[in-house]
Design a protein around this motif. Structure first.
Motif, PDB file in Angstrom:
ATOM      1  N   UNK A  53       2.391  61.747 -27.898  1.00 26.27           N
ATOM      2  CA  UNK A  53       1.641  60.854 -27.013  1.00 26.27           C
ATOM      3  C   UNK A  53       1.909  59.440 -27.492  1.00 26.27           C
ATOM      4  N   UNK A  54       2.628  58.671 -26.707  1.00 23.48           N
ATOM      5  CA  UNK A  54       3.051  57.328 -27.116  1.00 23.48           C
ATOM      6  C   UNK A  54       2.513  56.285 -26.145  1.00 23.48           C
ATOM      7  N   UNK A  55       1.718  55.361 -26.669  1.00 27.05           N
ATOM      8  CA  UNK A  55       1.190  54.293 -25.847  1.00 27.05           C
ATOM      9  C   UNK A  55       2.147  53.130 -25.735  1.00 27.05           C
ATOM     10  N   UNK A  56       1.944  52.324 -24.713  1.00 26.51           N
ATOM     11  CA  UNK A  56       2.760  51.129 -24.525  1.00 26.51           C
ATOM     12  C   UNK A  56       2.416  50.062 -25.558  1.00 26.51           C
ATOM     13  N   UNK A  57       1.124  49.918 -25.854  1.00 26.78           N
ATOM     14  CA  UNK A  57       0.656  48.908 -26.799  1.00 26.78           C
ATOM     15  C   UNK A  57      -0.643  49.434 -27.416  1.00 26.78           C
ATOM     16  N   UNK A  58      -0.716  49.444 -28.743  1.00 27.38           N
ATOM     17  CA  UNK A  58      -1.876  50.041 -29.407  1.00 27.38           C
ATOM     18  C   UNK A  58      -3.196  49.454 -28.937  1.00 27.38           C
ATOM     19  N   UNK A  59      -3.266  48.151 -28.785  1.00 27.87           N
ATOM     20  CA  UNK A  59      -4.529  47.507 -28.456  1.00 27.87           C
ATOM     21  C   UNK A  59      -4.840  47.528 -26.965  1.00 27.87           C
ATOM     22  N   UNK A  60      -3.864  47.917 -26.154  1.00 26.51           N
ATOM     23  CA  UNK A  60      -4.061  47.901 -24.708  1.00 26.51           C
ATOM     24  C   UNK A  60      -3.983  49.293 -24.073  1.00 26.51           C
ATOM     25  N   UNK A  61      -3.570  50.270 -24.845  1.00 26.88           N
ATOM     26  CA  UNK A  61      -3.543  51.660 -24.371  1.00 26.88           C
ATOM     27  C   UNK A  61      -4.696  52.387 -25.055  1.00 26.88           C
ATOM     28  N   UNK A  62      -5.776  52.585 -24.319  1.00 30.20           N
ATOM     29  CA  UNK A  62      -7.037  53.054 -24.911  1.00 30.20           C
ATOM     30  C   UNK A  62      -7.478  54.350 -24.239  1.00 30.20           C
ATOM     31  N   UNK A  63      -7.783  55.334 -25.063  1.00 30.39           N
ATOM     32  CA  UNK A  63      -8.371  56.587 -24.573  1.00 30.39           C
ATOM     33  C   UNK A  63      -9.834  56.576 -25.025  1.00 30.39           C
ATOM     34  N   UNK A  64     -10.759  56.676 -24.086  1.00 33.57           N
ATOM     35  CA  UNK A  64     -12.162  56.396 -24.410  1.00 33.57           C
ATOM     36  C   UNK A  64     -13.090  57.494 -23.879  1.00 33.57           C
ATOM     37  N   UNK A  65     -14.015  57.892 -24.746  1.00 37.02           N
ATOM     38  CA  UNK A  65     -15.127  58.764 -24.364  1.00 37.02           C
ATOM     39  C   UNK A  65     -16.347  58.378 -25.192  1.00 37.02           C
ATOM     40  N   UNK A  66     -17.512  58.848 -24.767  1.00 37.60           N
ATOM     41  CA  UNK A  66     -18.762  58.586 -25.483  1.00 37.60           C
ATOM     42  C   UNK A  66     -19.427  59.929 -25.756  1.00 37.60           C
ATOM     43  N   UNK A  67     -19.312  60.410 -27.007  1.00 39.25           N
ATOM     44  CA  UNK A  67     -19.758  61.767 -27.354  1.00 39.25           C
ATOM     45  C   UNK A  67     -20.470  61.749 -28.700  1.00 39.25           C
ATOM     46  N   UNK A  68     -21.661  62.293 -28.748  1.00 36.66           N
ATOM     47  CA  UNK A  68     -22.340  62.573 -30.010  1.00 36.66           C
ATOM     48  C   UNK A  68     -22.103  64.031 -30.360  1.00 36.66           C
ATOM     49  N   UNK A  69     -21.585  64.280 -31.551  1.00 33.28           N
ATOM     50  CA  UNK A  69     -21.345  65.671 -31.945  1.00 33.28           C
ATOM     51  C   UNK A  69     -22.646  66.475 -31.952  1.00 33.28           C
ATOM     52  N   UNK A  70     -23.726  65.870 -32.430  1.00 34.66           N
ATOM     53  CA  UNK A  70     -24.997  66.596 -32.483  1.00 34.66           C
ATOM     54  C   UNK A  70     -25.448  67.025 -31.095  1.00 34.66           C
ATOM     55  N   UNK A  71     -25.260  66.159 -30.123  1.00 37.12           N
ATOM     56  CA  UNK A  71     -25.648  66.503 -28.758  1.00 37.12           C
ATOM     57  C   UNK A  71     -24.723  67.588 -28.190  1.00 37.12           C
ATOM     58  N   UNK A  72     -23.443  67.455 -28.440  1.00 35.83           N
ATOM     59  CA  UNK A  72     -22.484  68.450 -27.973  1.00 35.83           C
ATOM     60  C   UNK A  72     -22.816  69.833 -28.512  1.00 35.83           C
ATOM     61  N   UNK A  73     -23.170  69.911 -29.810  1.00 34.35           N
ATOM     62  CA  UNK A  73     -23.420  71.198 -30.424  1.00 34.35           C
ATOM     63  C   UNK A  73     -24.732  71.834 -29.972  1.00 34.35           C
ATOM     64  N   UNK A  74     -25.579  71.084 -29.295  1.00 32.30           N
ATOM     65  CA  UNK A  74     -26.782  71.670 -28.720  1.00 32.30           C
ATOM     66  C   UNK A  74     -26.456  72.576 -27.545  1.00 32.30           C
TER      67      UNK A  74
END
Length: 341
Positions: free
Chosen positions: A76-97
């Motif tokens: 998986x190769x981005x065009x530019x480290x600071x401009x190619x962003x993969x983003x999610x918002x996850x709390x492990x504690x909440x996920x494991x519930x």
């Protein structure tokens, strides 16, 4: 005639080979011309494994995706480290519930071998977005309380590997506010290589299990009791090695800790002036530490003066190790050379 036929066959073979290699490169973009507009869709298009490397080239943009990477031999190769962003918002504690395992707990979930991440930012944004505690229904809570408090500084993984044995990350940024940001976990046979990466988070935010080598990386502590952690409890030789790395963060941030058998090597590393005067420490634990304390430093320095605990002690490690020979090949032995493979 034979000569001409041989030349023709060679040209055909070259053309076929070149075309096969060209077909291994897939482009992803949120806008404009590309093969896919989703990273996951590009991954899903691949066969499970291949003898040749498949490159997924990701153009600049913020991809609000949770990635499940189960295909072997993928870049998986981005065009530019600071401009190619993969983003999610996850709390492990909440996920494991709601789930009985960690598969899916991170922004980037990997369960495949021979994986390379390059020129990317992988972000778990939970702690940056959520500033207050919240109480949720938690049917899987082992205390039987059926409720759990999810805190802004709970575990938040940007990268989580499962059974992966070989993974490289080059010029990547792994970002979270709290703990376990970078969790390459395979204590039995995991081999993980990081070069020129930025990692940031809370407690134990760089926490490899097995064998890990980080070179030229920057570690930024936002919160918590330690930046780095290691689990080498299955194989005595397993280790985490950090070469030419730098550490910075909140005032009095602590360098590292462990609560299972671990082995740390810090070579030519630099520490910010506001780092706490606290050596890598053993957390009170019921685990049996079979191989004793194994924390080694060589030529490490802190701005505004060194602490005595990170004075050179490499000579006390088994094997009379020459610091000039501590590199990725040494860490992984004859099993893998990430600079070649």
């Amino acid at each position: 005639m034979k000569t001409n036929l041989s030349i023709w066959l060679m040209m055909c073979c070259f053309a076929i080979t070149a075309n096969a290699v060209a077909q291994q490169r897939i482009t992803v973009s949120l806008k404009g011309k590309a093969d896919y507009n989703s990273i996951q869709a590009a991954l899903n298009s691949l066969s499970d494994s291949s003898v040749t490397t498949r490159i997924i080239y990701i153009k600049n943009g913020t991809y609000n995706e949770k990635i499940y990477l189960e295909k072997h031999n993928v870049v998986l190769e981005g065009e530019d480290r600071d401009k190619t962003i993969i983003r999610q918002s996850i709390s492990r504690d909440e996920w494991r519930c709601l789930h009985n395992e960690d598969w899916g707990v991170a922004t980037m979930n990997v369960d495949a071998n021979d994986i390379t991440l390059k020129n990317l930012t992988v972000l778990n944004n939970y702690g940056f977005e959520n500033k207050k505690d919240k109480v949720i229904f938690c049917p899987s809570d082992t205390t039987g309380a059926q409720q759990r408090i999810i805190r802004p500084n709970s575990h938040q993984m940007a990268l989580r590997t499962m059974n992966t044995t070989r993974l490289k990350a080059i010029n990547c940024r792994f970002r979270a506010y709290a703990g376990d940001t970078v969790s390459p976990w395979n204590v039995q046979s995991g081999m993980f290589y990081f070069k020129d990466c930025i990692m940031e988070g809370g407690v134990d935010f760089y926490c490899p299990r097995g064998w890990a080598y980080a070179e030229g990386c920057t570690f930024i502590t936002h919160s918590g009791e330690a930046a780095i952690w290691h689990d080498g409890s299955k194989v005595q030789d397993s280790k985490t090695v950090l070469v030419n790395c730098s550490f910075e963060g909140i005032d009095n941030f602590k360098l590292g800790r462990y609560h299972r058998d671990a082995q740390f090597y810090l070579i030519n590393c630099s520490f910010a002036a506001n780092m706490a005067d606290k050596d890598i420490y053993l957390v009170p634990t019921t685990n049996t530490i079979r191989w004793g304390r194994r924390v080694y430093y060589f030529n490490c320095h802190r701005k505004n003066g060194d602490y005595i605990w990170f004075a050179d002690n490499l000579s006390s490690a088994n094997g009379n190790i020459d610091p000039r020979k501590i590199d990725a090949a040494w860490v992984f032995g004859n099993r893998w050379n990430p600079l070649i493979n």
